[in-house]
Each structure stands twice: as structure tokens, then as C-alpha cells.
Scaffold this active site. Sequence first.
Site, short mmCIF file in Angstrom:
data_model
loop_
_atom_site.label_atom_id
_atom_site.label_comp_id
_atom_site.label_asym_id
_atom_site.label_seq_id
_atom_site.Cartn_x
_atom_site.Cartn_y
_atom_site.Cartn_z
N ASP A 72 0.89 -1.25 0.04
CA ASP A 72 0.13 -0.05 -0.12
C ASP A 72 0.91 1.20 0.02
O ASP A 72 2.16 1.04 0.28
CB ASP A 72 -0.91 -0.15 1.34
CG ASP A 72 -1.61 1.38 1.42
OD1 ASP A 72 -2.28 1.69 0.48
OD2 ASP A 72 -2.14 1.64 2.50
N SER A 73 0.19 2.45 -0.15
CA SER A 73 1.08 3.66 0.10
C SER A 73 1.65 3.83 1.37
O SER A 73 2.43 4.57 1.42
CB SER A 73 0.00 4.92 -0.47
OG SER A 73 -0.86 4.77 0.40
N GLY B 238 -3.11 9.08 -3.41
CA GLY B 238 -4.26 9.79 -3.94
C GLY B 238 -4.07 10.90 -4.75
O GLY B 238 -5.16 11.32 -5.55
N CYS C 127 -4.49 -1.55 -1.85
CA CYS C 127 -4.64 -0.07 -2.06
C CYS C 127 -5.52 0.17 -3.21
O CYS C 127 -5.37 -0.31 -4.33
CB CYS C 127 -3.14 0.76 -2.19
SG CYS C 127 -3.32 2.37 -2.79
N ASN C 128 -6.63 0.57 -3.01
CA ASN C 128 -7.68 1.15 -3.93
C ASN C 128 -7.04 1.90 -5.03
O ASN C 128 -7.49 1.87 -6.19
CB ASN C 128 -8.94 1.78 -3.51
CG ASN C 128 -9.53 0.59 -2.51
OD1 ASN C 128 -10.23 -0.08 -3.13
ND2 ASN C 128 -9.43 0.61 -1.23
N THR C 129 -6.34 3.17 -4.76
CA THR C 129 -5.56 3.95 -5.50
C THR C 129 -4.75 3.03 -6.55
O THR C 129 -4.69 3.57 -7.88
CB THR C 129 -5.04 5.19 -4.88
OG1 THR C 129 -5.98 5.57 -3.88
CG2 THR C 129 -4.64 6.24 -5.63
N CYS D 52 -11.10 3.14 0.43
CA CYS D 52 -9.51 3.36 0.57
C CYS D 52 -9.10 2.69 1.79
O CYS D 52 -9.84 2.75 2.94
CB CYS D 52 -9.22 5.00 1.03
SG CYS D 52 -7.53 5.15 1.68
N THR D 53 -8.20 1.79 1.73
CA THR D 53 -7.97 0.92 2.88
C THR D 53 -7.29 1.62 4.23
O THR D 53 -7.38 1.10 5.11
CB THR D 53 -6.75 -0.02 2.47
OG1 THR D 53 -5.57 0.83 2.12
CG2 THR D 53 -7.21 -1.03 1.40
N HIS D 54 -7.33 3.02 4.22
CA HIS D 54 -6.90 3.82 5.38
C HIS D 54 -8.07 3.98 6.18
O HIS D 54 -8.09 4.19 7.33
CB HIS D 54 -6.48 5.05 5.15
CG HIS D 54 -4.82 5.03 4.63
ND1 HIS D 54 -4.31 4.52 3.77
CD2 HIS D 54 -3.74 5.25 5.56
CE1 HIS D 54 -2.96 4.71 3.59
NE2 HIS D 54 -2.67 5.05 4.84
#
Length: 261
Positions: free
Chosen positions: A10-11, A43, A73-75, A183-185
Site C-alpha cells: 500500500d502507499s 491519492g 490499495c484502491n488507488t 480506501c484501505t486507510h
Amino acid sequence: MIHQPIAVFDSGLGGLTVLRALRDRLPQEDFFYFADTRFLPYGDRSEAFLRERGVRIAEALARRGAKALVIACNTATAAAAEAIRAASPLPVVALEPGVKPAAALTGKGVIGVLATTRTLASERFRRLVGNHASHLEVITQACPGLAEAIETEGPDSQLVESLLDGFVAPLAAAEADVVVLGCTHYPWVAAAIERRMAAGTRLLDTGEPVARQLARLLDADGLLGGGSGALTVATSGAPARVAATVDRLWGQHLPVEHWEP
Ligand code: DGL
């Protein structure tokens, strides 16, 4: 039995919300979690940047000996899933905002989607809504700054609270009865989002379906098992700073190493 970890990236530390579901379902697997915090937030970055970075990460993770890759990560998925699949020798699991399950769940025909600016602007997201929710009212809300604030200030911070006041209000005003955490956050602040919505609103994240999909894929490829539940966490940023955030979010101390793909 294959003694190789599953790589998850992920980011930053949003993907830990996915990792938790993966480890619950596959406790016998080893995991290598990579937080690309040097480039957080994804993002606000261009599709071209995210494609190049995603391919580089995927290739480096394969060279490092991973047996499968989860884009948590969706982005990164929205911008780079196709490019990563094309470049990666590994089985790849990607995730996307749960618009399809939300469409099945809504009673009022109104769903809200919280995600990054890049995810909502993507062609992939446009197709997702077109395919599964074109008959519904879909309220999308980009949340610039939220993923960073969760990491740097903490999920319970004043900054997160005031960002959520602004981002969740349009969904509450439209009376959405399902909110997609795109968003995974955002699962880190699910309770705070819930408090801002009418009682009974359902929140959807994608950890569990991604875990099921990964288990199916590993099984089909004969790659299941062989680990001992080991977990390694790495970052392209500053390990000490990331370790402090991991402790706070994960609720347990995990060592963090530096890794640059
Ligand atoms: N966690 C990421 C996602 O699922 C993005 C956060 C960010 O870096 O902007 O979209």
C-alpha cells in the site's frame, strides 16, 4: 509446501486493515508487508506515476521471493492493476471499492463512497459504478489529506475529526444507508464515520472478500501453506517513524525495516 511469503503493499499503513483479514483467514502463511510511505499519499499522484511505481514494486517483490502479491490499495489498483498484472510473474489480487456489494445491500437506493481523488477520477471506478450502480444514487466524496492525517496525527486526532466532519456530511445529508470505505486507510476511522451517519448505516470494507479471493487463488495454483505465520513489515520511508505509527494502529509492536524496490 512453498516457503515463500505473500507480499502485500500500500502507499502506507492502510493496507494493514487488509493484512489483518488476510492473516485471520490464512494464519499458516508468511507475509511481507510493504508501505511505500516515501510516496504517501498515492491519492494525489498521477496515473502514470502510480503505474510506473506499481510495476517497479511488483517486480522487486517477485525478485525478493514472494509467491503472490496483494495490492492492498484502491488507488494503486485503479491506476495500475492492469500494468502490474501484465508485468508480474506472480498471481495478483487487487481490490476495488465495494460498490457491487453496496448496491446489493442498499434499501434506499442511495450509497456513499469515500475514496481518494485519484480512485474516484479513474476510468476503472467509472466502469465499476456503470456496471453495478447505474440505477442508484451514488454520492462520491474524495477525502484529500485523510490518509496522511490518519498516519501522521492518528485516527483519533482533532485533524481527522475535522476532516471527517466535512467529508461525511454530504453522505449523511443524502441519507445514504450504505457507505463504501473505498480506501484501505478508512477502516481505521470506521467508528468515527459511523457516528456521523444515521443509526443502522452499513459500512463496507474489502478486507474479507480479498482474503477469500487470495485463498482461492493460492489453492488453485497449489501455493497454499508452507509458512509459520511470520510477518515482516518494511517501508521506503523512515523505519522508526513508521514503526511508531504501526504500533499505534496495529496495537502491538512490530519491527519495521527499510526496503527500496
Ligand atoms: N490506502 C490507499 C487506498 O486504498 C490510498 C491512500 C493514499 O495514499 O492516498 O486508496
